[in-house]
Write an enzyme that holds these catalytic residues in place. Sequence first.
Site, mmCIF file in Angstrom:
data_model
loop_
_atom_site.group_PDB
_atom_site.id
_atom_site.type_symbol
_atom_site.label_atom_id
_atom_site.label_comp_id
_atom_site.label_asym_id
_atom_site.label_seq_id
_atom_site.Cartn_x
_atom_site.Cartn_y
_atom_site.Cartn_z
ATOM 1 N N ASP A 412 0.809 -1.208 0.000
ATOM 2 C CA ASP A 412 0.000 0.000 0.000
ATOM 3 C C ASP A 412 0.844 1.262 0.000
ATOM 4 O O ASP A 412 0.314 2.355 -0.139
ATOM 5 C CB ASP A 412 -0.935 0.003 1.220
ATOM 6 C CG ASP A 412 -2.369 0.300 0.843
ATOM 7 O OD1 ASP A 412 -2.726 0.072 -0.330
ATOM 8 O OD2 ASP A 412 -3.129 0.763 1.707
ATOM 9 N N ASP A 822 -11.996 -5.914 10.671
ATOM 10 C CA ASP A 822 -12.079 -7.370 10.708
ATOM 11 C C ASP A 822 -13.325 -7.835 11.458
ATOM 12 O O ASP A 822 -14.069 -8.695 10.967
ATOM 13 C CB ASP A 822 -10.807 -7.945 11.343
ATOM 14 C CG ASP A 822 -10.391 -7.192 12.605
ATOM 15 O OD1 ASP A 822 -11.159 -6.316 13.057
ATOM 16 O OD2 ASP A 822 -9.307 -7.484 13.140
#
Length: 1123
Positions: A412, A822
């Site tokens: 990223d 998550d």
Amino acid sequence: MSNLSSQPSKKGMRAPGSGGSSGSSQGNRGSSGQTVKFARRTSSGRYVSLSREDLDMSGEISGDYMNYTVHIPPTPDNQPMDTSVAAKAEEQYVSNSLFTGGFNSVTRAHLMDKVIESEVSHPQMAGSKGSSCAMPACDGKIMKDERGKDVIPCECRFKICRDCYMDAQKDTGLCPGCKEPYRVGDFDDDVPNFSGGALSLPAPDDSKGDRRMSMMKRNQNGEFDHNKWLFETQGTYGYGNAYWPQDDMYGDDGDGVHKGMPDSSDKPWRPLSRIVPIPNSIISPYRLLIVVRLVVLAFFLTWRLKHPNDEAIWLWLMSVVCELWFAFSWILDQVPKINPVSRVTDLEVLRDKFDMPSSSNPSGASDLPGMDFFVSTADPEKEPPLVTANTILSILAVDYPVEKLACYVSDDGGALLTFEAMAEAASFADLWVPFCRKHDIEPRNPETYFTLKGDPTKNKKRADFVKDRRRVKREYDEFKVRINGLPDSIRRRSDAFNAREEMKMLKHMREGGDDPMEPIKVQKATWMADGTHWPGTWGVPTREHAKGDHAGILQVMLKPPSSDPLIGGSEDKLLDFSDVDIRLPMFVYVSREKRPGYDHNKKAGAMNALVRASAVLSNGAFILNLDCDHYIYNCKAPREGMCFMMDRGGEDICYIQFPQRFEGIDPSDRYANHNTVFFDGNMRALDGIQGPVYVGTGCMFRRFALYGFDPPKSDNTSKGAETQALRATDFDPDLDVNLLPKLFGNSTMLAESIPIAEFQGRPVADHPAVKYGRPPGILRVPREPLDATTVAEAVSVISCWYEDKTEWGDRVGWIYGSVTEDVVTGYRMHNRGWRSVYCITKRDAFRGSAPINLTDRLHQVLRWATGSVEIFFSRNNALLGTKKLKFLQRLAYLNVGVYPFTSLFLIVYCFLPALSLLSGHFIVKNLNIVFLIYLLTISICLIALAILEVKWSSVGLEEWWRNEQFWLISGTSAHFAAVVQGLLKVIAGIEISFTLTSKSAGDDNDDIYADLYLVKWTSLMIPPIVIGMINIIAMVVAFSRTIYSSVPQWSKFIGGAFFSFWVLAHLYPFAKGLMGRRGKTPTIVFVWSGLIAITLSLLWVAISPPKGTTQASDATGGGFQFP
């Protein structure tokens, strides 16, 4: 992209019976506006077209780019080239190209002369080259096969590169070497070698048969595979053969087996997994004690409410409110634990069902579904590339069918350092992966393996193990030197190229008559190993080359392997791999496009980009994601998870969560880093309800569940659905197929891959009770090779604009809007009716690192707690869940959002003992027998529950105590800060970040636990320090007052002192962390402590001054009096 290919989508042709997923996708591919151009970048950063007509042009061409023809349409005067050679050439060009693209930009494929400075040897790796082309004035390299040998399309052995071959086919169709026409049909990579007497055999009926058989029946050496021919044609040598005996050869009367090797369907059905119940001698008393403690708590709280302390009503009220909340919090935490389960898998059954040779599968091709591994990293400075490289190596060496495996790394940060580190890892995998397979190495992380203590030769059977290990260790040491030297190597290379550009510009200025004294403005670019600009983030950030502003990058580091095993030789590598499969899994580097003004959604956005790119490239039915510092410790862990997915009833499992295990933790586990109470207790208990929560790493997902669909139901399928791919409306009746672009974006390839992923992820229909199954053997079809169209589509779906006006992050993929994406992602799946499974393996599946420093640990917990507060104030609150969420599962998710708020009551309760000691009052008016009996009963129940929980969860008693200690430490620091931060964000829109303000390091650099003694001051430490000091001061004051009082009230002192000691015992690890090593503590700690102590002392004197002082003040008129 419609100008690239008029062929149907390969993803659509990949699975038979995929329910209409095949067909031409030409019409919609061009909707993204992407085109792919093969080009070679010059030193100035410009692109040069690679069409044959431009080879004679200058390297500094400017102007419009010319499209590279990827597919030549068949016409009467332009027949298609040989499919095998064309596919290999196309795939090799794709794997040797760095694809870039993004919003409003052309997708370019930059052919790279080399990826890294070191030599590349493995034929699957990007940058591998064959011999030089024999055509005049051509410096190209010819194609290579899976073994790394030259691909020569003509029997005259004339070496020709792919460009020249395409031109020869297009112009004359003649080989430039022998001037004979190229054979159209099946070609071998090498001239057949008949010296060994390996002659082709005709079919039993002496017919010509399928001409493709000459290729299908060849082994990896290019020779005719007699065994395979015998299996598939039932050919014989004379009177029959051992594989296919003639009918009635053994006197069968019709009831026996006539066809030799039995099929797997003839074997008795056995489950792949089973539940091991907790012994009744443990679970029954455990449940009984939960009920008993619940009843006692109800009576105790009722008694507390009916018997207030009139002498200190404020103290009584605070204590009762806190106790009511603690009871509620305990119910949320304890009740979902009433049905813990343990599960075991049977890997032998999995192997028999999916990997064993049979009459229908003589070669033993695996029928397991594809699996894509995701590894995410963002900053090479905070996440060392060597750690990420070791994680990648452990994935590439995993025990799973190589052709079914694909690994994706998401960078990223778009850093060249990460890119070249991954390329180095792919190069080292050429040696490491076959070494692991040859000697059955565990663990398959080289850094961990070579630092293991003990005898490395234990259980090793091969005589050359010691020699091989020594050689691999030496190569790994060199690999580490290269990885650690990459920052300096990239910097020196970039400085050299930038200096060259400055010299060129200076020379140009002098030739043009400009003033040489004017300052030269040259961008300080970052340069790749092949002497071209890196399209990602530069060392000196500039426009379109910064962390938040760069193009999308995709590089196939290792192209997909061949479908058949590729056995190594004794001369090919540094080691003897003569009986080892040397293929490597597919490995792809991905850095999604980032542009200013776009919300890229951090890790969740990166994971969704990988989901889309992998759907286009490999489309594995299952996805296993790992953090860059978590590696595979058990190479069979993916197979263990697959036992649940492929078992009967596995079609409604959305993910398999593995426990997190950590390395490098101090032996005493001071700050409960192992978190075993949660991973072995709470998660195992949730497995008995609807499944464990998703904890961010070490999780195997069903790709179809990530797409936001509901699990299959009995009323959603029709007859014959066991072998037909279901349509989207079969799972979601409200879903309009025409709205798929709104859900998933405008990629046709991505949309076509969805029903295929669903179909391939089903269990095998080998039992009447298996619903929604697939036919056995359907996944043995070889994977199609990559082409430029497919990779260009993958670049398109990782662009920053792709998610605009879609459901990505809202319903599809990882969910946005929380720092704990998550938990939210797992909650959404459970809320749609899916269930999850907790897989605890005998050997740890994965291992990673965790912060052992107090401040780092507190900030980690702060991030988790902040996410929980965000969940509580969002639509993901379990109170708003659907009816598909089970009641106990709802309680567990409600506890996830509620637990940080316990800190408000916990801080007050930790001050109560001190207030009791200082005021001389207790939370009850008198320590009567009723209160003590209640207190004793509750304490005994708590201890008994802890012992039984330790029994069924296999958690150590010391680990349980460490968890209790850190619960109070984090509850009075990080959780409280998270609640304040969350409330300010929700109410006022103010975001507060708790940053480090000072640092003090230890002296021992060689101590692996040196970080444990590192003391970094943070504002999170203030509440625990205040609580600890106030309780110590209160105990000293109360003890002195009781000693010197005329009528000592020891009962009140003992009651308050007991609870103060309880608080201080929990804060003991925190105190040790503040002291550091040998009492080295930042001065700020003492300053804060002194100021707080003085302030609170003066405040107490002002509120409740001693009687003698009050009388004196009245007599003198008040104020301070000095002696």
